[in-house]
Design a protein around this motif. Structure first.
Motif, PDB file in Angstrom:
ATOM      1  N   LEU A   1       0.764  -1.122  -0.029  1.00 35.41           N
ATOM      2  CA  LEU A   1       0.099  -0.004   0.116  1.00 35.41           C
ATOM      3  C   LEU A   1       0.858   1.272  -0.061  1.00 35.41           C
ATOM      4  N   LEU A   2       1.900   1.353   0.652  1.00 32.17           N
ATOM      5  CA  LEU A   2       3.144   2.459   0.686  1.00 32.17           C
ATOM      6  C   LEU A   2       3.317   2.538  -0.584  1.00 32.17           C
ATOM      7  N   ALA A   3       3.594   1.520  -1.384  1.00 31.33           N
ATOM      8  CA  ALA A   3       4.341   1.542  -2.648  1.00 31.33           C
ATOM      9  C   ALA A   3       3.319   2.106  -3.556  1.00 31.33           C
ATOM     10  N   VAL A   4       2.039   1.892  -3.478  1.00 30.27           N
ATOM     11  CA  VAL A   4       0.879   2.272  -4.454  1.00 30.27           C
ATOM     12  C   VAL A   4       0.739   3.865  -4.168  1.00 30.27           C
ATOM     13  N   VAL A   5       0.554   4.171  -2.964  1.00 24.52           N
ATOM     14  CA  VAL A   5       0.203   5.663  -2.514  1.00 24.52           C
ATOM     15  C   VAL A   5       1.660   6.502  -3.012  1.00 24.52           C
ATOM     16  N   ALA A   6       2.925   5.903  -2.782  1.00 24.96           N
ATOM     17  CA  ALA A   6       4.039   6.595  -3.221  1.00 24.96           C
ATOM     18  C   ALA A   6       4.180   6.824  -4.691  1.00 24.96           C
ATOM     19  N   LEU A   7       3.741   5.581  -5.522  1.00 22.63           N
ATOM     20  CA  LEU A   7       3.726   5.864  -6.902  1.00 22.63           C
ATOM     21  C   LEU A   7       2.623   6.778  -7.248  1.00 22.63           C
ATOM     22  N   ALA A   8       1.460   6.973  -6.530  1.00 23.95           N
ATOM     23  CA  ALA A   8       0.345   7.955  -6.967  1.00 23.95           C
ATOM     24  C   ALA A   8       0.920   9.434  -6.642  1.00 23.95           C
ATOM     25  N   LEU A   9       1.563   9.491  -5.541  1.00 24.83           N
ATOM     26  CA  LEU A   9       2.006  10.898  -5.411  1.00 24.83           C
ATOM     27  C   LEU A   9       3.168  11.284  -6.362  1.00 24.83           C
ATOM     28  N   ILE A  10       3.813  10.390  -6.733  1.00 18.21           N
ATOM     29  CA  ILE A  10       5.176  10.760  -7.484  1.00 18.21           C
ATOM     30  C   ILE A  10       4.503  11.085  -9.036  1.00 18.21           C
ATOM     31  N   GLY A  11       3.451  10.181  -9.524  1.00 17.16           N
ATOM     32  CA  GLY A  11       2.743  10.370 -10.687  1.00 17.16           C
ATOM     33  C   GLY A  11       1.976  11.661 -10.718  1.00 17.16           C
ATOM     34  N   VAL A  12       1.308  12.199  -9.672  1.00 16.80           N
ATOM     35  CA  VAL A  12       0.624  13.581  -9.538  1.00 16.80           C
ATOM     36  C   VAL A  12       1.813  14.676  -9.851  1.00 16.80           C
ATOM     37  N   CYS A  13       2.756  14.441  -8.970  1.00 14.70           N
ATOM     38  CA  CYS A  13       3.716  15.546  -8.973  1.00 14.70           C
ATOM     39  C   CYS A  13       4.431  15.451 -10.152  1.00 14.70           C
ATOM     40  N   TYR A  14       5.221  14.455 -10.730  1.00 13.86           N
ATOM     41  CA  TYR A  14       5.719  14.522 -11.939  1.00 13.86           C
ATOM     42  C   TYR A  14       4.874  14.405 -13.243  1.00 13.86           C
ATOM     43  N   GLY A  15       4.207  13.591 -13.506  1.00 13.61           N
ATOM     44  CA  GLY A  15       3.627  13.271 -14.595  1.00 13.61           C
ATOM     45  C   GLY A  15       2.401  14.288 -15.038  1.00 13.61           C
ATOM     46  N   LEU A  16       1.729  14.666 -13.744  1.00 16.29           N
ATOM     47  CA  LEU A  16       0.625  15.796 -14.076  1.00 16.29           C
ATOM     48  C   LEU A  16       1.160  17.164 -13.716  1.00 16.29           C
ATOM     49  N   ALA A  17       1.670  17.393 -12.479  1.00 21.63           N
ATOM     50  CA  ALA A  17       2.220  18.909 -12.054  1.00 21.63           C
ATOM     51  C   ALA A  17       3.185  19.518 -13.027  1.00 21.63           C
ATOM     52  N   ARG A  18       4.144  18.242 -13.323  1.00 25.44           N
ATOM     53  CA  ARG A  18       5.377  18.876 -14.203  1.00 25.44           C
ATOM     54  C   ARG A  18       5.486  18.579 -15.482  1.00 25.44           C
ATOM     55  N   PHE A  19       5.338  17.488 -16.040  1.00 23.16           N
ATOM     56  CA  PHE A  19       5.663  17.168 -17.269  1.00 23.16           C
ATOM     57  C   PHE A  19       4.524  17.339 -18.197  1.00 23.16           C
ATOM     58  N   ALA A  20       2.943  17.535 -17.735  1.00 21.28           N
ATOM     59  CA  ALA A  20       1.880  17.678 -18.524  1.00 21.28           C
ATOM     60  C   ALA A  20       2.283  18.933 -19.203  1.00 21.28           C
TER      61      ALA A  20
ATOM     62  N   ALA B   1      -2.042  11.553   3.457  1.00 28.21           N
ATOM     63  CA  ALA B   1      -2.263  11.612   4.875  1.00 28.21           C
ATOM     64  C   ALA B   1      -2.514  10.425   5.916  1.00 28.21           C
ATOM     65  N   VAL B   2      -3.212   9.633   4.829  1.00 30.95           N
ATOM     66  CA  VAL B   2      -3.600   8.253   5.811  1.00 30.95           C
ATOM     67  C   VAL B   2      -2.677   7.064   5.874  1.00 30.95           C
ATOM     68  N   VAL B   3      -1.923   6.979   4.699  1.00 27.92           N
ATOM     69  CA  VAL B   3      -0.988   5.851   4.486  1.00 27.92           C
ATOM     70  C   VAL B   3       0.410   6.091   4.797  1.00 27.92           C
ATOM     71  N   VAL B   4       1.026   7.172   4.481  1.00 30.41           N
ATOM     72  CA  VAL B   4       2.524   7.399   4.465  1.00 30.41           C
ATOM     73  C   VAL B   4       2.827   7.561   6.011  1.00 30.41           C
ATOM     74  N   PRO B   5       3.964   6.920   6.500  1.00 31.54           N
ATOM     75  CA  PRO B   5       4.068   7.017   8.011  1.00 31.54           C
ATOM     76  C   PRO B   5       5.018   8.141   8.231  1.00 31.54           C
ATOM     77  N   GLN B   6       4.697   8.510   9.578  1.00 32.89           N
ATOM     78  CA  GLN B   6       5.460   9.780  10.157  1.00 32.89           C
ATOM     79  C   GLN B   6       6.873   9.358  10.644  1.00 32.89           C
ATOM     80  N   VAL B   7       8.039   9.349   9.617  1.00 31.85           N
ATOM     81  CA  VAL B   7       9.431   9.001  10.020  1.00 31.85           C
ATOM     82  C   VAL B   7       9.979  10.414  10.345  1.00 31.85           C
ATOM     83  N   ARG B   8      10.519  10.319  11.661  1.00 32.14           N
ATOM     84  CA  ARG B   8      11.345  11.621  11.928  1.00 32.14           C
ATOM     85  C   ARG B   8      12.834  11.203  12.256  1.00 32.14           C
ATOM     86  N   ILE B   9      13.851  12.177  12.115  1.00 27.27           N
ATOM     87  CA  ILE B   9      14.990  12.056  12.563  1.00 27.27           C
ATOM     88  C   ILE B   9      15.418  13.287  13.197  1.00 27.27           C
TER      89      ILE B   9
END
Length: 448
Positions: free
Chosen positions: A34-53, A205-213
């Motif tokens: 599920l993390l892979a799918v949501v990450a793929l979706a965010l990259i798809g929106v940011c790169y494929g739609l917001a940038r390269f479209a 907001a639902v799926v990506v974990p909150q990893v902090r350093i």
């Protein structure tokens, strides 16, 4: 920090990683897949739609806003420049504010920029929307890489990173049919893109974990010796006791710095060479000298679909090795760029070239991503940000240059120049033997 948060120490830097629980729903759904799918979706929106479209709709934008090739190149360059700023911000903010927070910020930027493009009434508004949307691409990758590096099992980590990175192809593939059906109604098309981006924000907001350093000693009580999750003995600053005969800390840092510099150099050349197709490829195929708008959009859809094959970047490296894989993929970028330059009026040539370019480009960015995570496993966001910053800098500097060459010497000359640069970049490789050896020792030092 919530007392129930899990804390562990990683790497030679003494950093502490704190994972904050993010709700029953997220825990139930937070599998690697599920993390892979949501990450793929965010990259798809940011790169494929917001940038390269932007390149996909460039013929319509030219007509609507009366853009020259130079102006179009400057607008596209603003996206790349904002991308650079976004990466710097994400690298600085991801460790402290957490993966989910920064990834969500990327989605919000994408949604806002796309909406501004949809409502643009002047070239200045178009530039502003493209720049804001472009910033989202820089913000997206570091927090996602950080979350995957910390939350996905080592055996699946490279594959999940590559799958997420292939979102570029998915986004381009999605934008293609919309452009094919709605080129004459581009505002509606970009409005639909904005709705898609908003939906992805909810998923992030639902799926990506909150990893902090957070720095060692920042939590009450300071750093203490103990055991990490992997049970490894760790010293006062959370690092393993060095194994006899292993590289010293200074040698390891020097090796990692050289490896990162090499990776950034290769990534910058790749970014510069690829900028011509991303910005002007659609215009070249659909324009007066090309095969026409329908063939252009079809070729772009194929580009996106084949870009999904870039998810196999990690497997390709295991089969061929980093240098051979890099040379092969850069050769494909060079060949596809040259063919688009000399034969844009041939539908088979245009479609085949876009297919090769899409697969090669996404796989190349996958090599940069995976290579970066292996250089400094305990500083994933930083090294991934450095690699993608180099790609963006190459594209930022090259895009207006290619536009100027196209205005002065013709589009064919600009495509040939980009192809030659890609061919020259084939001799580079983002990670060599020293870096791979260091990455193994670094992984051990980081416990994972």
């Amino acid at each position: 920090m919530d007392p129930s948060s899990h804390t562990e120490k990683r790497g030679d830097t003494g950093a502490r990683i704190a994972r904050r629980p993010h709700g029953t729903t997220a825990r139930a759904l937070g599998t690697d897949a599920l993390l892979a799918v949501v990450a793929l979706a965010l990259i798809g929106v940011c790169y494929g739609l917001a940038r390269f479209a932007f390149g996909l709709f460039l013929p319509t934008f030219r007509e609507t806003f009366d853009l020259t090739s130079r102006t179009a190149g400057l607008i596209a360059s603003s996206s790349y420049l904002a991308y650079c700023a976004g990466i710097i911000g994400a690298v600085a903010l991801s460790p402290r504010f957490g993966s989910r927070t920064v990834a969500l910020a990327a989605g919000v930027l994408a949604t806002s920029g796309i909406a501004l493009v949809a409502t643009a009434i002047s070239p200045a508004m178009l530039l502003g929307g493209v720049a804001i949307a472009g910033a989202s691409t820089g913000v997206a990758s570091p927090p996602l890489a950080q979350a995957i590096a910390r939350c996905v099992a080592p055996a699946r980590r490279d594959r999940v990173q590559s799958i997420a990175n292939a979102g570029t192809g998915a986004g381009v593939m999605l934008s293609g049919p919309v452009a094919l059906l709605g080129q004459n109604h581009w505002r509606l098309s970009w409005g639909l893109f904005a709705l898609a981006a908003f939906a992805v924000c909810v998923a992030v907001a639902v799926v990506v974990p909150q990893v902090r350093i957070v720095p060692a000693g920042a939590r009450r009580g300071g750093p203490r010796a103990g055991r990490g999750r992997d049970g490894a003995e760790r010293g006062e600053h959370g690092s393993r006791t060095r194994v006899a005969g292993g590289p010293g800390r200074a040698d390891a840092l020097t090796a990692s710095t050289l490896a990162l510099a090499r990776l950034m150099g290769a990534a910058a050349v790749m970014g510069a060479a690829s900028a011509m197709v991303w910005t002007f490829g659609q215009d070249r195929i659909a324009g007066a000298d090309g095969a026409g708008p329908q063939v252009g959009v079809t070729a772009w859809i194929v580009l996106g679909a084949c870009g999904l094959g870039g998810a196999a970047a990690g497997d390709l490296v295991r089969r061929l090795g980093t240098r051979a894989a890099w040379a092969l993929l850069m050769g494909l970028v060079a060949l596809s760029t040259v063919v688009l330059g000399i034969a844009p009026d041939s539908p088979p040539a245009a479609i085949t070239s876009c297919a090769a370019f899409g697969a090669a480009y996404v796989a190349l960015t996958g090599l940069v991503l995976v290579g970066a995570t292996r250089i400094r496993p305990e500083r994933t966001a930083v090294v991934v940000g450095g690699g993608f910053l180099a790609i963006a800098l190459g594209q930022t500097l090259a895009t207006p240059l290619w536009g100027a060459v196209a205005d002065r010497a013709g589009a064919e000359a600009a495509f040939l120049g980009a192809g030659v640069l890609a061919l020259a970049g084939a001799v580079l490789a983002p990670v060599g033997r020293r870096a791979r050896a260091h990455s193994r020792s670094g992984s051990e030092a980081a416990g994972g």
